[in-house]
Scaffold this motif. Structure first.
Motif, PDB file in Angstrom:
ATOM      1  N   MET A 135       0.851  -1.200   0.000  1.00  0.00           N
ATOM      2  CA  MET A 135       0.000   0.000   0.000  1.00  0.00           C
ATOM      3  C   MET A 135       0.881   1.242   0.000  1.00  0.00           C
ATOM      4  O   MET A 135       1.908   1.289   0.684  1.00  0.00           O
ATOM      5  N   SER A 136       0.475   2.224  -0.770  1.00  0.00           N
ATOM      6  CA  SER A 136       1.220   3.473  -0.853  1.00  0.00           C
ATOM      7  C   SER A 136       0.358   4.640  -0.394  1.00  0.00           C
ATOM      8  O   SER A 136      -0.827   4.709  -0.728  1.00  0.00           O
ATOM      9  N   ASP A 137       0.959   5.544   0.376  1.00  0.00           N
ATOM     10  CA  ASP A 137       0.285   6.759   0.811  1.00  0.00           C
ATOM     11  C   ASP A 137       1.011   7.971   0.241  1.00  0.00           C
ATOM     12  O   ASP A 137       2.237   8.053   0.291  1.00  0.00           O
ATOM     13  N   SER A 138       0.256   8.913  -0.289  1.00  0.00           N
ATOM     14  CA  SER A 138       0.805  10.192  -0.742  1.00  0.00           C
ATOM     15  C   SER A 138       0.112  11.297   0.033  1.00  0.00           C
ATOM     16  O   SER A 138      -1.124  11.340   0.096  1.00  0.00           O
ATOM     17  N   ILE A 139       0.904  12.189   0.623  1.00  0.00           N
ATOM     18  CA  ILE A 139       0.356  13.241   1.470  1.00  0.00           C
ATOM     19  C   ILE A 139       0.321  14.572   0.719  1.00  0.00           C
ATOM     20  O   ILE A 139       1.329  14.990   0.150  1.00  0.00           O
ATOM     21  N   ALA A 140      -0.847  15.209   0.725  1.00  0.00           N
ATOM     22  CA  ALA A 140      -0.976  16.534   0.114  1.00  0.00           C
ATOM     23  C   ALA A 140      -0.682  17.577   1.191  1.00  0.00           C
ATOM     24  O   ALA A 140      -1.568  17.967   1.949  1.00  0.00           O
ATOM     25  N   ARG A 141       0.556  18.009   1.264  1.00  0.00           N
ATOM     26  CA  ARG A 141       0.975  18.964   2.287  1.00  0.00           C
ATOM     27  C   ARG A 141       0.573  20.376   1.876  1.00  0.00           C
ATOM     28  O   ARG A 141       1.032  20.897   0.861  1.00  0.00           O
ATOM     29  N   ILE A 142      -0.318  20.992   2.646  1.00  0.00           N
ATOM     30  CA  ILE A 142      -0.816  22.339   2.374  1.00  0.00           C
ATOM     31  C   ILE A 142      -0.525  23.215   3.585  1.00  0.00           C
ATOM     32  O   ILE A 142      -0.827  22.835   4.717  1.00  0.00           O
ATOM     33  N   THR A 143       0.057  24.387   3.379  1.00  0.00           N
ATOM     34  CA  THR A 143       0.291  25.311   4.482  1.00  0.00           C
ATOM     35  C   THR A 143      -0.526  26.582   4.281  1.00  0.00           C
ATOM     36  O   THR A 143      -0.861  26.949   3.143  1.00  0.00           O
ATOM     37  N   LYS A 144      -0.836  27.238   5.373  1.00  0.00           N
ATOM     38  CA  LYS A 144      -1.579  28.491   5.298  1.00  0.00           C
ATOM     39  C   LYS A 144      -0.776  29.530   4.518  1.00  0.00           C
ATOM     40  O   LYS A 144      -1.329  30.249   3.674  1.00  0.00           O
TER      41      LYS A 144
END
Length: 333
Positions: A135-144
């Motif tokens: 299983m692969s996870d990709s994180i959508a990193r969003i900053t203010k």
């Protein structure tokens, strides 16, 4: 005389960058090119994809014009474009898409400038693979901060160029955290621009609206992944990637580029279309306050595109790269 880093790239890159150099010389643009390169060519010649001399040149000049670059596929190399964007924090990917007389398209009234956040989101490169579960996870990193600065850039552009509406594209109905952060940034920033209408669209509805009634949009701002998709969609509305400009802009450095590929299948044949790179170069001239030259070159290009016979084959004409370039030079006023 302004120094600008010139990256000719791979494939058709050298041919189309040479066309831009000829046009700039004919227009007497006060620019001195500092030639560097990156990609497959430099890997073969110098053993590195992105030479340190290129980084030093861009750092010194703060402006670059880049032809299409090839990142070797399947050999573990990271995208050169992504590396350059992160190195110089080029958080704005700006893609104007405007209907041009003479260029075949489904619409005749498109004039969209898309602002794509260029550093964060799913392209942050934060991925994990679990061998046990396959299983692969990709994180959508969003900053203010990332949300606010790209939204502000879009509003600043609208204000500077007399655009009366900014549309923010998101998926906050499903992505409550990341999408909500981006949407809230739009609402908060928009309050500082009372003369500009702010509205928002969910990404799937936006795609439908663009192919039904694209003239309703002017300045559009969105996240990295959505912007990657929408920018090509918008290019398709006005004739394709071969006729649209592109820019990667930060607070200190800007790299202007043709957004199409290096087209190795036609490299060296003298038939490549330099329009996208020339329009990117025109954007660059506006950016460095050489608008008089930008307007003159842009007018010459548009007058050339009106006559299909003078255009390259991909535009329905019979001209090669050299003939098309020469016709643009003849149309300089």
């Amino acid at each position: 005389m302004r120094k600008v880093t010139l990256i000719e790239g791979d494939g058709i890159g050298p041919e189309i960058t040479e066309a831009i150099c000829r046009i700039f010389e004919a227009a007497k643009v006060p620019i001195e090119w500092e030639r560097e390169n990156a990609g497959q060519t430099t890997l073969a010649e110098r053993g590195e994809l992105i030479p340190e001399s290129l980084i030093e040149s861009i750092t010194r000049n703060q402006v670059a014009l880049k032809g299409p670059i090839t990142t070797p596929v399947g050999k573990g190399f990271k995208s050169i474009n992504v590396q350059l964007r992160k190195t110089f924090d080029l958080y704005q990917n700006v893609r104007p898409c405007k209907t041009t007389q003479g260029v075949d398209s489904k619409f005749d009234n498109v004039d969209i400038v898309l602002f794509r956040e260029n550093i964060e989101g799913l392209y942050s490169g934060i991925e994990f693979y679990d061998d046990r579960l396959e299983m692969s996870d990709s994180i959508a990193r969003i900053t203010k901060k990332g949300c606010e600065r790209i939204v502000k850039a879009a509003f600043d552009y609208a204000q500077k160029y007399g655009r009366n509406k900014v549309t923010l594209v998101h998926k906050a109905n499903i992505l409550k955290g990341a999408g909500g952060l981006f949407l809230n940034a739009g609402k908060e920033i928009g309050e500082n621009y009372p003369d500009i209408v702010f509205d928002d669209k969910i990404i799937d509805n936006m795609c439908m609206q663009l192919v039904i009634k694209p003239e309703q949009f002017g300045v559009v701002v969105t996240t990295n992944l959505f912007g990657d998709i929408l920018s090509d969609l918008c290019a398709g509305l006005v004739g394709g990637l071969g006729v649209v400009a592109g820019a990667n802009i930060g607070d200190d450095v800007a790299i202007f580029e043709a957004v199409h590929g290096s087209a190795p299948d036609i490299a060296g044949k003298g038939i490549a279309n330099p329009t996208a790179l020339l329009r990117s170069a025109v954007m660059m001239l506006y950016h460095i306050d050489l608008s008089e030259y930008a307007e003159r070159i842009d007018a010459a290009l548009n007058n050339t595109l009106k006559n299909k016979i003078d255009c390259t084959g991909d535009l329905g004409g019979n001209a090669n790269t050299e003939q098309f370039t020469q016709k643009i030079i003849e149309n300089l006023n």
